[in-house]
Design an enzyme around this catalytic site. Sequence first.
Site, short mmCIF file in Angstrom:
data_model
loop_
_atom_site.label_atom_id
_atom_site.label_comp_id
_atom_site.label_asym_id
_atom_site.label_seq_id
_atom_site.Cartn_x
_atom_site.Cartn_y
_atom_site.Cartn_z
N CYS A 1 64.54 65.05 2.69
CA CYS A 1 63.36 64.96 3.56
C CYS A 1 62.25 65.89 3.11
O CYS A 1 61.10 65.49 2.98
CB CYS A 1 63.77 65.27 5.00
SG CYS A 1 62.36 65.30 6.12
N CYS B 1 60.56 62.36 3.48
CA CYS B 1 59.60 62.30 4.59
C CYS B 1 58.33 63.13 4.37
O CYS B 1 57.22 62.62 4.54
CB CYS B 1 60.24 62.80 5.88
SG CYS B 1 62.00 62.56 6.00
N LYS C 1 56.22 62.34 1.17
CA LYS C 1 55.76 60.95 1.39
C LYS C 1 54.59 60.93 2.36
O LYS C 1 53.56 60.31 2.10
CB LYS C 1 56.93 60.11 1.90
CG LYS C 1 56.64 58.64 2.18
CD LYS C 1 56.10 58.34 3.57
CE LYS C 1 56.86 58.92 4.71
NZ LYS C 1 58.13 58.27 4.99
N TYR D 1 61.99 50.61 3.91
CA TYR D 1 61.00 51.64 4.24
C TYR D 1 60.30 52.13 2.96
O TYR D 1 59.08 52.25 2.91
CB TYR D 1 61.67 52.88 4.84
CG TYR D 1 62.23 52.79 6.23
CD1 TYR D 1 61.55 53.36 7.30
CD2 TYR D 1 63.47 52.21 6.47
CE1 TYR D 1 62.08 53.37 8.57
CE2 TYR D 1 64.02 52.21 7.75
CZ TYR D 1 63.32 52.78 8.79
OH TYR D 1 63.86 52.78 10.04
N GLU E 1 56.37 51.68 2.01
CA GLU E 1 55.51 52.87 2.11
C GLU E 1 54.85 53.20 0.78
O GLU E 1 53.65 53.50 0.73
CB GLU E 1 56.34 54.06 2.61
CG GLU E 1 56.73 53.88 4.08
CD GLU E 1 57.55 55.03 4.65
OE1 GLU E 1 57.60 55.15 5.88
OE2 GLU E 1 58.14 55.81 3.88
N ARG F 1 63.74 43.90 6.89
CA ARG F 1 64.82 43.26 7.64
C ARG F 1 65.31 44.22 8.72
O ARG F 1 65.47 45.41 8.47
CB ARG F 1 65.96 42.89 6.68
CG ARG F 1 67.11 42.16 7.32
CD ARG F 1 67.98 41.52 6.24
NE ARG F 1 68.51 42.48 5.28
CZ ARG F 1 69.62 43.21 5.50
NH1 ARG F 1 70.29 43.09 6.62
NH2 ARG F 1 70.04 44.06 4.58
N ASP G 1 73.04 61.16 5.84
CA ASP G 1 73.06 59.95 5.02
C ASP G 1 74.40 59.71 4.33
O ASP G 1 74.74 58.57 4.02
CB ASP G 1 71.97 60.02 3.93
CG ASP G 1 70.56 59.88 4.50
OD1 ASP G 1 70.42 59.81 5.74
OD2 ASP G 1 69.61 59.86 3.71
N HIS H 1 41.80 55.68 28.80
CA HIS H 1 40.81 54.78 28.26
C HIS H 1 39.72 55.54 27.52
O HIS H 1 39.28 56.58 27.99
CB HIS H 1 40.18 54.00 29.42
CG HIS H 1 39.30 52.88 28.97
ND1 HIS H 1 39.81 51.76 28.34
CD2 HIS H 1 37.96 52.72 29.03
CE1 HIS H 1 38.80 50.95 28.05
NE2 HIS H 1 37.68 51.51 28.45
N GLU I 1 46.92 52.46 25.66
CA GLU I 1 46.84 52.01 27.06
C GLU I 1 47.26 50.54 27.19
O GLU I 1 47.67 50.10 28.26
CB GLU I 1 45.44 52.22 27.63
CG GLU I 1 44.38 51.31 27.03
CD GLU I 1 43.00 51.51 27.66
OE1 GLU I 1 42.92 51.62 28.89
OE2 GLU I 1 42.01 51.56 26.90
#
Length: 452
Positions: A44, A49, A52, A178, A182, A205, A303, A436, A441
């Site tokens: 990560c 993560c 990336k 993913y 990405e 998928r 993992d 708003h 919303e």
Amino acid sequence: MAQKYDYDLFVIGAGSGGVRASRVAAQLGARVAVAEERYLGGTCVNVGCIPKKLLVYASEFGDAFADAAGFGWTVGPRRFDWATLIANKDAEIARLNGVYERLLTNAGVTIVNGRATLIDAHTVAIGAERVTAKYILIAVGGWPAAPRIPGAELAIDSNDAFHLHALPSRAVIVGGGYIGVEFAGVFAGLGARVTLVHRGPLFLRGFDDDLRAALAEEMRKRGVELRFATQLERIEKHRDGVRAALSDGAAIDADFVMLATGRIANTRGLGLETTGVTLDGAGAIVVDRYSRTSVENIFAVGDVTNRRNLTPVAIAEGRAAAETMFGRRALAVDYDNVPSAVFSHPPLATVGLTEAEARARFGAIDIYKSSFRPLKHTLSGRDERTFMKLVVEPKSDRVLGCHMIGADAGEIIQGLAVAIQCGATKERFDATIGIHPTAAEEFVTMREKAAS
Ligand code: NDP
């Protein structure tokens, strides 16, 4: 009295799961050591993560410059320097490596630099050194897996993609998960011509079909070439780069082919066979709901167990395993309603059941959908739509799933995940006042059921 073992817990792998387990166990009074052969923070922090997301941020500026004109801005000449981005990203990761080191040492955890392998159920070897522990936790993560095709060794994987010397002008990315999606967005956003090749009829998928279709449309609008139902057959050297031969007969010349065809558990060469820890057919460690392996005192998280391969899940598993070993009670992770996001362009995020999953489980369900042009793009002129969807079980009125593609989808769905985790009904969504003007919303103002 002399201790029977050198440590109460020996953790192999200082990634998200291993670090959390080490710290929690130490806080619970255990004597803990963690071995790491590569980099503190694991996938990560180093090749996942965090870097990336930094690359994703970099790739969004082009859009921002283009969108600015409609708001009255004239943006001067622009130049992108890949080397600066990579150097700054590397500096941030070095800082994070230091943060992880301090987190561990401040918690009283011993860091062992080197590769640890199992000798028996209570002994690990690091080089010539032997260390014993009451419990062992395996948190060694996964590694990119390449399909067996001629020329696969010419391709790069996601680890390499973080250290390229230059931005490609032409890239072929294989895999519709993913990582493939990405990185296709990152390279395209930075100006490369990108072809994404995926063996299935549509990528991502497992995600809601409406989101998958909407993302395909948005990526095509941005010039990413999507080749579905297509396999990569061969990679060959070609001039300065490579040539990718595809099953539809096409041959694409590119600076590189990136394989993003999944990851496999890092269990090879760990010495697991000497302890009798059971692996599944794909080499992942089989564990029970408390992350305990087939050997009583050996646990595994993250993992390497191939459950939900996401950092926050590994962290939750690490904490739960430490509590189970040293806390007052055994703790299991709740895998229902795990939210996740794909940091595509635009991003998408999801929590709970997809429409297809909900239909399979409950039969009749209600669907609420909204597709709109975000306010920002009324002036920017960008042709991009935001799409949101709620999946509701009519008998209980419970919202089973929330799905979104559009700016800030990850930020929005994270908030809604709390509501879903609390079992919120559609009536509670409707009774919530919106903020708003926001896109979010829309999730509390969808009143019309979509035709089934
Ligand atoms: P995924 O398992 O998500 O996707 C792999 C993709 O490669 C799928 O499209 C799959 O197709 C395809 N594929 C698999 N084997 C082959 C093959 N032999 N030939 C051709 N195509 C193949 O893996 P990723 O590498 O994208 O990501 C790994 C993990 O990392 C994910 O499970 C995810 O949990 C995690 N991750 C999470 C992120 C996030 O939360 N934003 C970001 C990045 C990674 P098919 O669908 O047909 O099986």
